[in-house]
Design a protein around this motif. Sequence first.
Motif: not given
Length: 478
Positions: A268-291
């Motif tokens: 799902r990461g690939k589709s989130l990268l091209r998804g809605t604005v909210e999905e893209q924002k959430a994916l970026r947040h995960f990639l920045r804030m995950s341990d």
Amino acid sequence: MHHQSIAFKPLQFPFPPRLHPPNAIPSRRLFPLHLNTTAYSPCSASSSRSFHIPLPTHPPRSLPSSNSTKNAALKTVDVATLGNLCVDIVLNVPKLPPSSKGARKAIMEQLSSSPPDKQYWEAGGNCNVAIAAARLGLNCITIGYVGNEIYGKFLLDVLRDEGIRIVGMNEEADVVNSPSASHQTLLCWVLVDPLQKHGFCSPADFFEEPAFSWMSTLSEEVKRGIKRSRILFCNGYDFDELCPGLILSAVDYAIEAGTSVFFDPGPRGKSLLRGTVEEQKALRHFLRMSDVLLLTSDEAESLTGIANPILAGQELLRTGVRTKWVVVKMGPRGSILITTSNITCASAFKVKVMDTVGCGDSFVAAIAFGFIHNIPLVTTLAFANAVGAATAMGCGAGRNVAALKQVVELMEAPNLNEDDEFWNELLGEHLDSQEVTFLSKMILNGSNGRMNRVTFQKAVSELLPKLKSSQLEGTLSC
């Protein structure tokens, strides 16, 4: 696992090469399973307990806040999984259905017309991670929604039998008795053809919005579950059922509560990268804030645009704010764990592969075990590869994920898929810039410059006796 055979009514079928079922299994694609091949090997410590092998471990990137330190005393749960609770129904079919949405929907309605015998049901999605972790001795809860019907009750029974508690996500008083599809336990039909190729289909594939889009806030019970957990595990399939804003609120609350965040984007990461604005924002947040980030080499490339898995992992570390580990699953090659100071590599086990479903989830559970107990990185990877390989030797996920006994047997007589040419080519350009630890079946000249070769026997010398002992005690303490 029992497989039921089913013959479809005259519909023209193979199922699509791409489906997005509500489950946490990155390997759920349409592909043949080859017997006698190497097993799928994918892959912060909140405890002061540690092993004493003189191998590199990863120091935290930043000092914990006073709030995090205070919260650490409240941690009574090792792993909490967020969302993605579903029931898998495993069926044998003459061939896999077609890719057109209309035909798939017709088959979905045919499959759903009457529930198959209960012996063909299995716990799926994040249940796989929770069950695998519980079998390693970790205290687990699952945070998610299940309906008040036969499938929901089945899931509750399975998790209870495995010693796992569900923390329900429910904010509406009338949900319990609602017949609406948006208030029912998610199902995933796992279709298996004579060549052992898998197809996956779920009612959630046909929803315009996340399956449980009616949820908008975290309940106090859910917050307590997150606060008491050392790790909150999330994956890309969470977006099939929960709104991006709700997922982000869980992540932000975990960070505030001093709970480490694990994220596996999966396909799902690939589709989130091209998804809605909210999905893209959430994916970026995960990639920045995950341990801890866990992903395949293909997924790492799709998210960074970098083909080399080590360079891709280092880029994710560079752009991350809290990221401590990036774990790259290399399939039959093995796995890589990348930190700011070290690259650790471990070859996969050679086993007779029966089914790769659930291998990645089992791998995640073992990585969580190593993270919690502050086990040396090379030991953590060796253990995770063994747990993933042991699951591949069985049939299916859920209650069929590896038991500790199978993991111990693999580790006592390791048969590694060592490919020196592959690893030398991959690691060559990094030997001068960063310390590299490589797991070997046999020692070859020990350390060579910045390359530190560690034998499998040495890597697991303290862990393996504890695993063996725990089989008798029924619990694992490190």
